[in-house]
Write an enzyme that holds these catalytic residues in place. Structure first.
Site, PDB file in Angstrom:
ATOM      1  N   HIS A   1       4.661   2.543  14.261  1.00  0.00           N
ATOM      2  CA  HIS A   1       5.147   1.827  13.071  1.00  0.00           C
ATOM      3  C   HIS A   1       6.670   1.799  13.030  1.00  0.00           C
ATOM      4  CE1 HIS A   1       1.382   2.153  10.242  1.00  0.00           C
ATOM      5  NE2 HIS A   1       1.122   1.543  11.372  1.00  0.00           N
TER       6      HIS A   1
ATOM      7  N   PHE B   1       3.451   9.562   4.887  1.00  0.00           N
ATOM      8  CA  PHE B   1       3.894   8.910   3.645  1.00  0.00           C
ATOM      9  C   PHE B   1       4.422   7.542   4.028  1.00  0.00           C
ATOM     10  CE2 PHE B   1       7.071   7.335   0.787  1.00  0.00           C
ATOM     11  CZ  PHE B   1       6.754   7.776  -0.482  1.00  0.00           C
ATOM     12  N   GLU B   2       3.867   6.500   3.434  1.00  0.00           N
ATOM     13  CA  GLU B   2       4.428   5.159   3.602  1.00  0.00           C
ATOM     14  C   GLU B   2       4.158   4.400   2.319  1.00  0.00           C
ATOM     15  OE1 GLU B   2       3.969   3.753   8.298  1.00  0.00           O
ATOM     16  OE2 GLU B   2       2.305   3.415   6.938  1.00  0.00           O
ATOM     17  N   ILE B   3       5.162   3.693   1.825  1.00  0.00           N
ATOM     18  CA  ILE B   3       4.916   2.676   0.806  1.00  0.00           C
ATOM     19  C   ILE B   3       5.451   1.409   1.450  1.00  0.00           C
ATOM     20  CG2 ILE B   3       5.194   1.963  -1.592  1.00  0.00           C
ATOM     21  CD1 ILE B   3       6.046   4.783  -2.290  1.00  0.00           C
TER      22      ILE B   3
ATOM     23  N   TYR C   1       0.852  -1.191   0.000  1.00  0.00           N
ATOM     24  CA  TYR C   1       0.000   0.000   0.000  1.00  0.00           C
ATOM     25  C   TYR C   1       0.888   1.242   0.000  1.00  0.00           C
ATOM     26  CZ  TYR C   1       1.358   0.660   4.849  1.00  0.00           C
ATOM     27  OH  TYR C   1       2.109   0.876   5.972  1.00  0.00           O
TER      28      TYR C   1
END
Ligand SMILES: Nc1nc2c(ncn2[C@@H]2O[C@H](COP(=O)(O)OP(=O)(O)OP(=O)(O)O)[C@@H](O)[C@H]2O)c(=O)[nH]1
Ligand SMILES: *[C@@H]1O[C@H](CO)[C@@H](O)[C@H](O)[C@H]1NC(C)=O
Ligand SMILES: [Mg+2]
Length: 363
Positions: free
Chosen positions: A287, A250-252, A165
């Site tokens: 996280h 923002f995270e991928i 995601y």
């Protein structure tokens, strides 16, 4: 002599081979089931948590993501909300998304107080933080949001179908063209967590998070990866948390990491301790602690080539002009080497050499 027909058939066969078979093999080095099927996309989606009132803020952001990247890839986009999305929100956003747009309501049990939470104690905590002038210190919804982004978004039925995601928040910007597929980059290189900005957290929002985490680790030492990134989190061998974290707006990343045993047990342990409500634990430090402790540090990736802005901070790729990245902020706007950034800690923990321009003075 060869017949004309034989030559023609051979030439056509060679062209077909070059056109259809070579590119995918050449592209990634390995074949995967998706490349053999007709869909070239990764098992991935964009995901946005938003209120109906975030419509103005998300439209420009989506337009930018589509123009900079997604119009060439057509990934889906999942929207999640603790209330029903309005028709206006759905119509406006879906018209400009090139993949399929999906809209989900968050189940009540993921956006409410667990029964063991003392609501009076939580209210006192909020009051105290508000008086102390801590940002979002008095907000109840902000706490539900942080808990949801920490422990639940990847469990939503609309998200279950996806492995990777890319989290997108309203009022953020992609600053440069993205000329490759970051999801594919994660899969091919066995990465699980990608970020663009790292910085210090406000200690007042997480006074007990580190000691609770140490308590968890003493019960589950097997979850700590032998080749972890703990050095990013502590200057004194783990006694104290240095407050460094990845900015999770923002995270991928690989959602299966959050769905796995280590993180599931960690999140449940944190949730039991009540700090999402009694304090104001953010999904970013939660996280980050998990990624730095439970992952192989080679699975964490700094997307240096992705320009990104969430006010007030930006990451701008180094020497983007020479690299042809077409960015909209000048290089000196990058937050990477400013005082409140944790990028130096990250480079040091990964044994990466600091770029030569770090000593240059921009500001
Ligand atoms: N559905 C829903 N989404 C929320 C709520 N509060 C925040 N969000 C979303 O959660 C994400 C984080 O919220 P933000 O307000 O951006 O929090 P932040 O990034 O810490 O702070 P700022 O961006 O500086 O305001 C964003 O995608 C918001 O749209 C809420 O009560 N309901
Ligand atoms: C995509 O990933 C999810 C989560 O890992 C998995 O359950 C699903 O089967 C995958 N879908 C495909 C088509 O590979
Ligand atoms: Mg935000």
């Amino acid at each position: 002599m060869l017949s004309k027909r034989y030559v023609l058939v051979s030439v056509l066969a060679t062209i077909c081979f070059l056109l259809f078979l070579l590119p995918p093999m050449y592209d990634s080095g390995t074949l995967n089931p998706q490349q053999l099927s007709s869909d070239p996309r990764e098992n991935a989606t964009f995901v946005t948590l938003a209120r109906n009132s975030d419509l103005d803020g998300i439209m420009g952001t989506i337009r930018g993501v589509e123009d900079r990247f997604n119009h060439r890839y057509n990934y889906d986009w999942v929207f999640l909300n603790n209330e029903e999305f309005s028709d206006e929100f759905i119509k406006m956003t879906s018209q400009i998304i090139s993949g399929e747009a999906k809209y989900g309501v968050i189940p009540k049990e993921h956006w409410s107080y667990p029964d063991y939470i003392d609501k009076e104690k939580a209210a006192e905590g909020r009051k105290k933080m508000e008086e102390d002038g801590i940002i979002y210190g008095g907000s109840e919804s902000y706490r539900h949001m942080c808990r949801y982004e920490s422990g639940f978004f990847f469990q939503h039925p609309l998200m279950q179908d996806y492995r990777y995601y890319w989290r997108v928040e309203p009022d953020t910007l992609l600053l440069c063209d993205i000329n490759y597929d970051p999801f594919k980059y994660l899969r091919v290189n066995n990465k699980a967590y990608g970020f663009t900005i790292a910085l210090y957290e406000y200690m007042a929002t997480i006074p007990t998070l580190w000691e609770v985490t140490l308590k968890f680790l003493s019960s589950f030492p097997e979850y700590v990866h032998p080749h972890n990134l703990a050095k990013f989190l502590s200057e004194d061998g783990g006694q104290n948390y240095n407050r460094c974290h990845f900015w999770s707006n923002f995270e991928i990343a690989d959602a299966d990491f959050w769905r796995g045993d280590a993180y599931q047990n960690y999140f449940k342990f944190l949730d039991r301790m009540g700090g999402f409500f009694y304090e104001r634990w953010g999904d970013a430090p939660v996280h980050s602690l998990a990624a730095a402790l439970f992952l192989d540090r080679d699975q964490i990736h700094f997307f240096e080539d992705i320009g990104y802005y969430h006010p007030p901070y930006a990451h701008v790729p180094e020497n983007f002009l020479e690299r042809g990245l077409k960015c909209t902020f000048p290089e000196k706007r990058t937050f990477d080497w400013e005082g409140y950034s944790c990028m130096r800690h990250y480079y040091s923990a990964q044994d990466m050499e600091l770029p030569p321009q770090v000593d240059r003075i921009y500001w």
